[in-house]
Design an enzyme around this catalytic site. Structure first.
Site, PDB file in Angstrom:
ATOM      1  CE1 TYR A 172     -64.818  92.547 -19.689  1.00 46.00           C
ATOM      2  CE2 TYR A 172     -64.312  92.134 -21.999  1.00 46.00           C
ATOM      3  CZ  TYR A 172     -64.728  91.683 -20.769  1.00 46.00           C
ATOM      4  OH  TYR A 172     -65.041  90.361 -20.595  1.00 46.00           O
ATOM      5  CB  VAL A 197     -61.626  82.238 -19.832  1.00 46.89           C
ATOM      6  CG1 VAL A 197     -63.122  82.045 -19.873  1.00 46.89           C
ATOM      7  CG2 VAL A 197     -61.212  83.584 -20.399  1.00 46.89           C
ATOM      8  CE  LYS A 231     -66.457  89.768 -17.330  1.00 45.76           C
ATOM      9  NZ  LYS A 231     -67.128  88.551 -17.827  1.00 45.76           N
ATOM     10  CB  SER A 256     -64.285  86.892 -16.061  1.00 43.53           C
ATOM     11  OG  SER A 256     -64.763  87.125 -17.361  1.00 43.53           O
ATOM     12  CE1 TYR A 316     -69.139  84.741 -16.347  1.00 42.23           C
ATOM     13  CE2 TYR A 316     -67.670  82.879 -16.135  1.00 42.23           C
ATOM     14  CZ  TYR A 316     -67.871  84.228 -16.288  1.00 42.23           C
ATOM     15  OH  TYR A 316     -66.797  85.062 -16.367  1.00 42.23           O
TER      16      TYR A 316
HETATM   17  N1  GLN Z   1     -61.668  88.460 -21.824  1.00 46.50           N
HETATM   18  C1  GLN Z   1     -62.619  87.415 -21.737  1.00 46.50           C
HETATM   19  C2  GLN Z   1     -63.803  87.740 -22.640  1.00 46.50           C
HETATM   20  O1  GLN Z   1     -64.181  88.862 -22.698  1.00 46.50           O
HETATM   21  C3  GLN Z   1     -63.086  87.213 -20.319  1.00 46.50           C
HETATM   22  C4  GLN Z   1     -64.121  86.142 -20.180  1.00 46.50           C
HETATM   23  C5  GLN Z   1     -64.008  85.324 -18.917  1.00 46.50           C
HETATM   24  O2  GLN Z   1     -62.996  85.281 -18.249  1.00 46.50           O
HETATM   25  N2  GLN Z   1     -65.071  84.595 -18.626  1.00 46.50           N
HETATM   26  O3  GLN Z   1     -64.352  86.905 -23.307  1.00 46.50           O
END
Ligand code: GLN
Length: 306
Positions: free
Chosen positions: A188, A258, A63, A60, A240
Protein backbone atom coordinates in the site's frame (compact mmCIF):
# COMPACT_ATOMS: atom_id res chain seq x y z
CA UNK A 1 -12.73 23.31 -25.35
CA UNK A 2 -9.97 25.79 -24.54
CA UNK A 3 -8.21 24.04 -21.64
CA UNK A 4 -5.63 26.81 -21.25
CA UNK A 5 -8.34 29.32 -20.68
CA UNK A 6 -10.11 27.00 -18.23
CA UNK A 7 -6.87 26.68 -16.22
CA UNK A 8 -6.56 30.45 -16.21
CA UNK A 9 -10.10 30.80 -14.86
CA UNK A 10 -9.57 28.26 -12.06
CA UNK A 11 -6.09 29.42 -11.05
CA UNK A 12 -7.20 31.66 -8.15
CA UNK A 13 -8.86 28.64 -6.50
CA UNK A 14 -5.37 27.38 -5.61
CA UNK A 15 -5.24 29.97 -2.84
CA UNK A 16 -8.23 28.33 -1.14
CA UNK A 17 -6.31 25.09 -0.54
CA UNK A 18 -3.16 23.78 1.12
CA UNK A 19 -0.72 21.05 0.15
CA UNK A 20 -0.88 17.93 2.32
CA UNK A 21 1.60 18.18 5.18
CA UNK A 22 0.87 14.99 7.12
CA UNK A 23 3.15 13.19 4.68
CA UNK A 24 6.25 15.43 4.99
CA UNK A 25 7.53 14.89 1.43
CA UNK A 26 4.23 16.20 0.04
CA UNK A 27 4.63 19.43 2.01
CA UNK A 28 7.55 20.38 -0.28
CA UNK A 29 5.41 20.38 -3.42
CA UNK A 30 4.80 23.79 -5.03
CA UNK A 31 1.06 24.47 -4.61
CA UNK A 32 0.95 26.77 -7.64
CA UNK A 33 0.48 24.10 -10.26
CA UNK A 34 -2.56 23.16 -12.29
CA UNK A 35 -2.53 20.77 -15.21
CA UNK A 36 -5.01 18.76 -17.22
CA UNK A 37 -5.07 16.12 -19.92
CA UNK A 38 -8.25 15.05 -21.66
CA UNK A 39 -8.48 11.91 -23.76
CA UNK A 40 -11.56 11.87 -25.99
CA UNK A 41 -12.30 8.20 -26.70
CA UNK A 42 -14.79 9.02 -29.44
CA UNK A 43 -12.07 10.29 -31.76
CA UNK A 44 -8.83 9.25 -30.05
CA UNK A 45 -7.90 12.87 -29.54
CA UNK A 46 -5.77 13.97 -26.60
CA UNK A 47 -5.46 17.54 -25.40
CA UNK A 48 -3.44 18.90 -22.54
CA UNK A 49 -2.57 22.16 -20.84
CA UNK A 50 -0.68 23.57 -17.88
CA UNK A 51 1.34 21.23 -15.65
CA UNK A 52 0.13 18.16 -17.54
CA UNK A 53 3.57 16.53 -17.75
CA UNK A 54 4.69 17.21 -14.18
CA UNK A 55 5.13 14.02 -12.14
CA UNK A 56 3.34 13.85 -8.80
CA UNK A 57 2.54 11.19 -6.21
CA UNK A 58 -0.50 9.16 -7.24
CA UNK A 59 -1.53 8.51 -3.59
CA UNK A 60 -5.16 7.41 -3.34
CA UNK A 61 -5.70 7.38 -7.08
CA UNK A 62 -3.64 4.17 -6.89
CA UNK A 63 -6.63 2.60 -5.13
CA UNK A 64 -8.39 2.52 -8.51
CA UNK A 65 -5.43 0.73 -10.07
CA UNK A 66 -4.99 -1.86 -7.30
CA UNK A 67 -8.74 -2.53 -7.28
CA UNK A 68 -8.71 -3.14 -11.05
CA UNK A 69 -5.64 -5.35 -10.76
CA UNK A 70 -7.14 -7.41 -7.93
CA UNK A 71 -10.33 -7.91 -9.95
CA UNK A 72 -8.26 -8.85 -12.98
CA UNK A 73 -6.38 -11.46 -10.96
CA UNK A 74 -9.13 -12.89 -8.74
CA UNK A 75 -12.39 -12.02 -10.45
CA UNK A 76 -15.03 -9.50 -9.43
CA UNK A 77 -16.92 -11.81 -7.10
CA UNK A 78 -13.85 -12.70 -5.02
CA UNK A 79 -12.97 -9.03 -4.59
CA UNK A 80 -16.41 -7.48 -4.15
CA UNK A 81 -17.36 -10.04 -1.52
CA UNK A 82 -14.56 -8.77 0.73
CA UNK A 83 -15.13 -5.05 0.55
CA UNK A 84 -18.34 -3.03 0.51
CA UNK A 85 -19.55 -0.27 -1.79
CA UNK A 86 -20.97 2.03 0.85
CA UNK A 87 -20.08 5.56 1.83
CA UNK A 88 -18.42 5.85 5.21
CA UNK A 89 -19.37 9.43 6.05
CA UNK A 90 -15.90 9.63 7.62
CA UNK A 91 -12.45 10.73 6.41
CA UNK A 92 -10.38 8.41 4.22
CA UNK A 93 -8.24 7.11 7.06
CA UNK A 94 -11.15 6.31 9.36
CA UNK A 95 -11.19 3.24 11.53
CA UNK A 96 -14.71 4.01 12.70
CA UNK A 97 -16.47 2.49 9.75
CA UNK A 98 -15.92 -1.08 10.83
CA UNK A 99 -16.41 -0.41 14.54
CA UNK A 100 -19.65 1.48 14.18
CA UNK A 101 -21.34 -0.74 11.66
CA UNK A 102 -20.09 -3.90 13.30
CA UNK A 103 -19.15 -5.17 9.86
CA UNK A 104 -15.93 -7.08 9.47
CA UNK A 105 -15.31 -5.77 5.96
CA UNK A 106 -14.25 -2.21 5.13
CA UNK A 107 -17.14 -0.22 3.72
CA UNK A 108 -15.50 0.52 0.38
CA UNK A 109 -12.22 0.04 -1.52
CA UNK A 110 -11.35 3.75 -1.58
CA UNK A 111 -10.98 4.41 2.15
CA UNK A 112 -7.55 3.37 3.40
CA UNK A 113 -8.81 0.28 5.26
CA UNK A 114 -10.49 -0.99 2.09
CA UNK A 115 -7.46 -0.23 -0.06
CA UNK A 116 -5.10 -2.02 2.35
CA UNK A 117 -7.42 -5.01 2.26
CA UNK A 118 -7.44 -4.97 -1.56
CA UNK A 119 -3.63 -4.81 -1.62
CA UNK A 120 -3.51 -7.78 0.74
CA UNK A 121 -5.41 -9.86 -1.83
CA UNK A 122 -2.58 -9.68 -4.33
CA UNK A 123 -0.13 -12.51 -3.84
CA UNK A 124 3.45 -12.93 -4.93
CA UNK A 125 3.53 -14.50 -8.38
CA UNK A 126 6.51 -16.00 -10.21
CA UNK A 127 8.83 -14.28 -7.76
CA UNK A 128 7.19 -10.91 -8.42
CA UNK A 129 6.10 -9.02 -5.31
CA UNK A 130 2.52 -7.67 -5.13
CA UNK A 131 3.86 -4.13 -5.57
CA UNK A 132 5.92 -5.01 -8.65
CA UNK A 133 2.79 -6.49 -10.19
CA UNK A 134 0.82 -3.32 -9.40
CA UNK A 135 3.65 -1.20 -10.85
CA UNK A 136 3.67 -3.21 -14.09
CA UNK A 137 -0.10 -3.03 -14.32
CA UNK A 138 -0.02 0.76 -13.67
CA UNK A 139 2.45 1.27 -16.51
CA UNK A 140 0.19 -0.72 -18.80
CA UNK A 141 -3.20 0.77 -17.90
CA UNK A 142 -1.80 4.32 -17.75
CA UNK A 143 0.20 3.71 -20.95
CA UNK A 144 3.16 5.22 -19.14
CA UNK A 145 6.39 3.21 -18.85
CA UNK A 146 7.87 6.17 -16.94
CA UNK A 147 5.92 5.43 -13.75
CA UNK A 148 8.37 4.69 -10.92
CA UNK A 149 8.36 4.73 -7.15
CA UNK A 150 9.60 7.95 -5.53
CA UNK A 151 11.89 6.91 -2.71
CA UNK A 152 11.48 10.12 -0.72
CA UNK A 153 7.69 9.90 -0.77
CA UNK A 154 7.82 6.21 0.12
CA UNK A 155 10.08 6.84 3.13
CA UNK A 156 7.82 9.67 4.17
CA UNK A 157 4.77 7.38 3.97
CA UNK A 158 6.62 4.86 6.15
CA UNK A 159 7.63 7.50 8.65
CA UNK A 160 4.12 8.81 9.19
CA UNK A 161 2.03 5.73 8.42
CA UNK A 162 1.02 4.70 11.93
CA UNK A 163 -2.63 5.26 11.27
CA UNK A 164 -2.45 2.94 8.28
CA UNK A 165 -0.57 0.44 10.44
CA UNK A 166 -3.37 0.56 12.98
CA UNK A 167 -5.91 -0.06 10.20
CA UNK A 168 -3.94 -3.06 8.94
CA UNK A 169 -3.65 -4.56 12.41
CA UNK A 170 -7.33 -3.96 12.98
CA UNK A 171 -8.16 -5.79 9.75
CA UNK A 172 -5.86 -8.59 10.81
CA UNK A 173 -7.54 -8.80 14.23
CA UNK A 174 -10.88 -9.04 12.44
CA UNK A 175 -9.50 -11.89 10.38
CA UNK A 176 -10.06 -10.09 7.09
CA UNK A 177 -6.51 -9.33 5.98
CA UNK A 178 -5.38 -11.86 3.39
CA UNK A 179 -1.63 -11.39 3.56
CA UNK A 180 0.65 -10.61 6.51
CA UNK A 181 0.49 -7.07 7.88
CA UNK A 182 4.00 -6.07 6.77
CA UNK A 183 3.57 -7.11 3.15
CA UNK A 184 0.06 -5.67 2.84
CA UNK A 185 1.16 -2.31 4.24
CA UNK A 186 4.35 -2.17 2.26
CA UNK A 187 2.40 -2.80 -0.94
CA UNK A 188 0.00 0.00 0.00
CA UNK A 189 2.74 2.51 0.95
CA UNK A 190 4.62 1.76 -2.25
CA UNK A 191 1.61 2.00 -4.54
CA UNK A 192 0.81 5.45 -3.06
CA UNK A 193 4.37 6.58 -3.87
CA UNK A 194 4.23 5.96 -7.62
CA UNK A 195 4.78 9.07 -9.71
CA UNK A 196 2.29 9.81 -12.49
CA UNK A 197 1.29 12.70 -14.75
CA UNK A 198 -2.05 14.11 -15.85
CA UNK A 199 -1.54 12.22 -19.08
CA UNK A 200 -1.10 8.88 -17.27
CA UNK A 201 -4.35 9.49 -15.38
CA UNK A 202 -6.19 10.59 -18.52
CA UNK A 203 -5.16 7.28 -20.10
CA UNK A 204 -6.41 5.35 -17.06
CA UNK A 205 -9.68 7.30 -17.18
CA UNK A 206 -9.96 6.63 -20.90
CA UNK A 207 -9.73 2.85 -20.38
CA UNK A 208 -12.53 3.09 -17.79
CA UNK A 209 -14.58 5.37 -20.04
CA UNK A 210 -14.05 2.98 -22.95
CA UNK A 211 -15.51 -0.05 -21.15
CA UNK A 212 -12.09 -1.53 -20.35
CA UNK A 213 -10.52 -1.29 -23.79
CA UNK A 214 -7.37 0.82 -24.26
CA UNK A 215 -8.32 3.40 -26.88
CA UNK A 216 -4.69 3.74 -27.99
CA UNK A 217 -4.36 0.17 -29.31
CA UNK A 218 -7.84 -1.40 -28.89
CA UNK A 219 -6.51 -4.01 -26.43
CA UNK A 220 -8.90 -5.07 -23.68
CA UNK A 221 -7.03 -4.37 -20.43
CA UNK A 222 -9.83 -5.01 -17.94
CA UNK A 223 -13.22 -6.66 -18.16
CA UNK A 224 -16.30 -4.63 -18.94
CA UNK A 225 -17.68 -5.70 -15.54
CA UNK A 226 -14.58 -4.41 -13.74
CA UNK A 227 -14.81 -1.06 -15.54
CA UNK A 228 -18.50 -0.64 -14.68
CA UNK A 229 -18.08 -1.67 -11.04
CA UNK A 230 -15.11 0.65 -10.54
CA UNK A 231 -16.81 3.66 -12.14
CA UNK A 232 -19.85 3.13 -9.89
CA UNK A 233 -17.71 3.01 -6.77
CA UNK A 234 -15.76 6.07 -7.93
CA UNK A 235 -19.03 7.95 -8.26
CA UNK A 236 -20.32 7.01 -4.82
CA UNK A 237 -17.09 7.08 -2.78
CA UNK A 238 -14.21 8.42 -4.92
CA UNK A 239 -14.16 11.87 -3.34
CA UNK A 240 -14.72 10.66 0.24
CA UNK A 241 -17.33 12.68 2.14
CA UNK A 242 -17.70 15.03 -0.84
CA UNK A 243 -18.70 12.26 -3.23
CA UNK A 244 -22.39 13.16 -2.98
CA UNK A 245 -21.74 16.87 -3.41
CA UNK A 246 -19.71 16.34 -6.59
CA UNK A 247 -22.02 13.68 -7.89
CA UNK A 248 -24.55 16.52 -8.06
CA UNK A 249 -22.15 19.27 -9.17
CA UNK A 250 -19.99 17.35 -11.65
CA UNK A 251 -21.76 14.06 -12.32
CA UNK A 252 -18.68 12.16 -13.49
CA UNK A 253 -17.05 9.17 -11.71
CA UNK A 254 -13.88 10.61 -10.15
CA UNK A 255 -11.15 9.52 -7.75
CA UNK A 256 -8.84 11.87 -5.88
CA UNK A 257 -5.47 11.56 -4.14
CA UNK A 258 -3.72 13.76 -1.59
CA UNK A 259 -0.89 14.31 -4.08
CA UNK A 260 -3.40 16.59 -5.85
CA UNK A 261 -4.35 14.18 -8.61
CA UNK A 262 -7.80 13.44 -9.98
CA UNK A 263 -8.84 10.79 -12.45
CA UNK A 264 -12.27 11.07 -14.04
CA UNK A 265 -14.01 8.73 -16.47
CA UNK A 266 -16.98 10.02 -18.45
CA UNK A 267 -18.52 6.83 -19.89
CA UNK A 268 -18.15 6.51 -23.68
CA UNK A 269 -16.83 10.04 -23.81
CA UNK A 270 -13.45 10.75 -22.23
CA UNK A 271 -10.84 10.15 -19.58
CA UNK A 272 -9.50 13.14 -17.68
CA UNK A 273 -6.37 13.52 -15.55
CA UNK A 274 -5.93 16.64 -13.44
CA UNK A 275 -3.19 17.78 -11.06
CA UNK A 276 -3.20 20.62 -8.58
CA UNK A 277 -1.72 19.93 -5.15
CA UNK A 278 -3.56 22.48 -2.99
CA UNK A 279 -6.28 20.51 -1.18
CA UNK A 280 -9.43 21.30 0.75
CA UNK A 281 -9.82 19.91 4.31
CA UNK A 282 -11.32 16.65 2.99
CA UNK A 283 -8.18 16.00 0.91
CA UNK A 284 -9.52 16.83 -2.55
CA UNK A 285 -7.79 19.23 -4.96
CA UNK A 286 -9.59 22.58 -4.86
CA UNK A 287 -8.57 24.02 -8.24
CA UNK A 288 -8.67 20.52 -9.72
CA UNK A 289 -12.32 20.04 -8.83
CA UNK A 290 -13.18 23.54 -10.04
CA UNK A 291 -11.54 22.71 -13.36
CA UNK A 292 -13.29 19.34 -13.60
CA UNK A 293 -16.62 21.04 -12.91
CA UNK A 294 -15.98 23.52 -15.70
CA UNK A 295 -15.00 20.77 -18.14
CA UNK A 296 -18.04 18.67 -17.22
CA UNK A 297 -20.34 21.63 -17.80
CA UNK A 298 -18.77 22.69 -21.06
CA UNK A 299 -18.48 19.21 -22.60
CA UNK A 300 -21.81 18.03 -21.20
CA UNK A 301 -20.30 15.10 -19.30
CA UNK A 302 -22.78 14.86 -16.40
CA UNK A 303 -24.06 11.29 -16.65
CA UNK A 304 -27.30 12.18 -14.88
CA UNK A 305 -28.10 14.90 -17.36
CA UNK A 306 -26.96 13.77 -20.78
N1 GLN B 1 -0.93 7.61 1.27
C1 GLN B 1 -2.05 8.36 1.71
C2 GLN B 1 -2.54 7.79 3.04
O1 GLN B 1 -2.54 6.62 3.19
C3 GLN B 1 -3.16 8.34 0.69
C4 GLN B 1 -4.38 9.09 1.12
C5 GLN B 1 -5.09 9.82 0.01
O2 GLN B 1 -4.56 10.09 -1.05
N2 GLN B 1 -6.31 10.22 0.30
O3 GLN B 1 -2.92 8.50 3.94
Amino acid sequence: MDLKNAIHECWSKIDEGHVATYIPALANVNPYQLGVCLFDVTNDHKEQAGASQVRFAVESVSKVISLLYAIDQLGLEAVSSQVGTRQTGFPFDTILNMEITGESQPLNPFVNSGAILISSLIEEQDGQSPFDQILDFSRKICNDPGITLDQEIYLSELETGDRNRSLAYYLKARGTLNNDVTTSLDTYFRQCSMMVTCESLANLGAVLANDGIAPWNSERLISSQAATYTKSVMMTTGLYTESGTYSVQIGVPTKSGVGGGLVAAAPSHCGIGIFSPALNPVGNSVAGLALLEMISRELKLDIFKY
